[in-house]
Design a protein around this motif. Structure first.
Motif, short mmCIF file in Angstrom:
data_model
loop_
_atom_site.label_atom_id
_atom_site.label_comp_id
_atom_site.label_asym_id
_atom_site.label_seq_id
_atom_site.Cartn_x
_atom_site.Cartn_y
_atom_site.Cartn_z
N THR A 271 22.79 47.35 41.34
CA THR A 271 21.58 47.39 42.15
C THR A 271 21.61 46.51 43.39
N LEU A 272 22.28 45.38 43.31
CA LEU A 272 22.31 44.45 44.46
C LEU A 272 23.62 44.52 45.24
N GLY A 273 24.62 45.18 44.69
CA GLY A 273 25.89 45.33 45.40
C GLY A 273 25.73 45.93 46.78
N PRO A 274 24.94 46.99 46.93
CA PRO A 274 24.77 47.58 48.26
C PRO A 274 24.07 46.66 49.27
N VAL A 275 23.38 45.64 48.77
CA VAL A 275 22.68 44.71 49.66
C VAL A 275 23.59 43.59 50.14
N SER A 276 24.27 42.92 49.19
CA SER A 276 25.03 41.71 49.55
C SER A 276 26.49 41.74 49.13
N GLY A 277 26.88 42.75 48.37
CA GLY A 277 28.22 42.75 47.79
C GLY A 277 28.21 42.26 46.37
N ALA A 278 27.09 41.67 45.93
CA ALA A 278 26.92 41.22 44.55
C ALA A 278 28.03 40.29 44.08
N HIS A 279 28.25 39.22 44.84
CA HIS A 279 29.25 38.23 44.42
C HIS A 279 28.71 37.39 43.27
N PHE A 280 27.58 36.73 43.49
CA PHE A 280 26.94 35.85 42.51
C PHE A 280 27.89 34.76 42.03
N ASN A 281 28.88 34.42 42.83
CA ASN A 281 29.97 33.56 42.37
C ASN A 281 30.68 32.98 43.59
N PRO A 282 30.65 31.64 43.79
CA PRO A 282 31.33 31.06 44.95
C PRO A 282 32.82 31.34 45.00
N ALA A 283 33.47 31.47 43.84
CA ALA A 283 34.90 31.77 43.83
C ALA A 283 35.17 33.15 44.40
N SER B 92 41.82 28.10 30.12
CA SER B 92 41.02 29.29 29.83
C SER B 92 40.17 29.69 31.03
N GLU B 93 39.59 28.71 31.70
CA GLU B 93 38.78 29.02 32.87
C GLU B 93 39.62 29.56 34.02
N GLY B 94 40.84 29.03 34.16
CA GLY B 94 41.75 29.57 35.16
C GLY B 94 42.09 31.03 34.87
N LEU C 249 38.97 37.96 36.47
CA LEU C 249 37.79 38.47 37.15
C LEU C 249 38.12 38.91 38.57
N VAL C 250 38.79 38.05 39.32
CA VAL C 250 39.13 38.39 40.71
C VAL C 250 40.12 39.55 40.76
N ALA C 251 41.09 39.56 39.86
CA ALA C 251 42.05 40.66 39.82
C ALA C 251 41.36 41.99 39.56
N ILE C 252 40.41 42.00 38.62
CA ILE C 252 39.68 43.21 38.30
C ILE C 252 38.84 43.67 39.50
N ILE C 253 38.20 42.74 40.18
CA ILE C 253 37.38 43.10 41.34
C ILE C 253 38.24 43.69 42.45
N GLN D 193 38.65 27.26 37.89
CA GLN D 193 38.12 28.55 38.34
C GLN D 193 38.63 28.89 39.73
N LEU D 194 38.57 27.93 40.64
CA LEU D 194 39.04 28.18 42.00
C LEU D 194 40.53 28.42 42.04
N ALA D 195 41.29 27.68 41.24
CA ALA D 195 42.74 27.87 41.19
C ALA D 195 43.07 29.26 40.66
N GLY D 196 42.41 29.68 39.60
CA GLY D 196 42.65 31.00 39.04
C GLY D 196 42.33 32.10 40.03
N ALA D 197 41.23 31.94 40.77
CA ALA D 197 40.84 32.94 41.77
C ALA D 197 41.88 33.04 42.88
N LEU D 198 42.40 31.90 43.34
CA LEU D 198 43.39 31.89 44.42
C LEU D 198 44.70 32.52 43.97
N VAL D 199 45.12 32.24 42.75
CA VAL D 199 46.34 32.86 42.22
C VAL D 199 46.16 34.38 42.15
N ALA D 200 44.98 34.82 41.71
CA ALA D 200 44.72 36.25 41.63
C ALA D 200 44.79 36.89 43.02
N LEU D 201 44.23 36.22 44.03
CA LEU D 201 44.28 36.75 45.39
C LEU D 201 45.72 36.91 45.85
#
Length: 232
Positions: free
Chosen positions: A57-69, A127-129, A135-139, A200-208
């Motif tokens: 519902t909110l993806g079309p408005v903002s991209g629906a990140h809801f997550n700083p990472a 685990s958080e990494g 999450l980022v890989a799936i997105i 969390q930030l490290a895991g997101a960067l590795v995924a990118l």
């Protein structure tokens, strides 16, 4: 995509509703049962379900990140201006804290609390990494190949990650910060936040880094990775 003020409101609202669901369902589960596994299952189902709803519902408005990472990753990909990413992160944190307050109000609890629930140690951080990486890989894979399926993909991934990670998959700095304001089932001690957020930030960067390589079409080939995708 909408103008910036509406995008910021959407990000704040979405994060608030997400945290209200995480915290509220945890309180409800803890009220109804003393079985920790059953309480976690209830918490899991509610969180996965609300993610599908909010992203759809909110993806079309903002991209629906809801997550700083996630916002950071899109900024690094140049899909989101750096200034906007910073503002997204601020309103996500504010919205998340507001969501915790709303959950407490619904259950007649003190509105602001300092969590005493210990969540620390190498296994939790790793685990958080892993959770944020997945999450980022799936997105990124989802928007590359199955954009319409992203809400369901994210909801299902978080549902699974609740159970296969030792940390129950926060995977989100804003949600982690908000959960430090609740001393209920889903809380985390403020003292434990730095390790979670760094992981969390490290895991997101590795995924990118990995997905940027993995999802690139083969050089010198006329065949795309996806038969339906003809982009370079």
């Amino acid at each position: 995509m909408s103008d910036l003020p509406r995008r910021l409101v959407a990000e704040a609202l979405g994060t608030a509703l997400l945290v209200a669901t995480v915290v509220g369902s945890g309180i409800m589960a803890e009220t109804l049962t003393t079985d920790t596994a059953l309480a976690l299952l209830a918490n899991t189902i509610a969180t996965g379900a609300i993610l599908v709803v909010l992203i759809s519902t909110l993806g079309p408005v903002s991209g629906a990140h809801f997550n700083p990472a996630v916002s950071l990753i899109f900024a690094l990909r140049r899909d989101l201006p750096h200034r906007d990413a910073g503002l997204y992160a601020i309103v996500q944190v504010i919205g998340g804290i507001a969501g915790a307050v709303v959950a407490h109000a619904m259950f007649a609890l003190p509105l602001l609390q300092a969590s005493t629930r210990v969540r620390t140690g190498g296994a939790q951080w790793f685990s958080e990494g892993v959770a944020a990486f997945g999450l980022v890989a799936i997105i990124l894979a989802g928007i590359r190949f199955e954009r319409k399926a992203v809400p369901m993909l994210v909801g299902l991934y978080i549902t699974a990650a609740y159970w296969f990670t030792a940390s129950t998959s926060f995977a989100n700095p804003a949600v982690a910060i908000a959960r430090s304001f609740t001393d209920t089932f889903s809380g985390i001690r403020p003292l434990d936040l730095p390790g979670f957020i760094a992981a969390q930030l490290a895991g997101a960067l590795v995924a990118l880094a990995l997905m940027s390589w993995l999802l690139r079409a083969p050089a010198g080939s006329d065949l795309p990775i996806n038969p339906e995708d003809t982009s370079p």
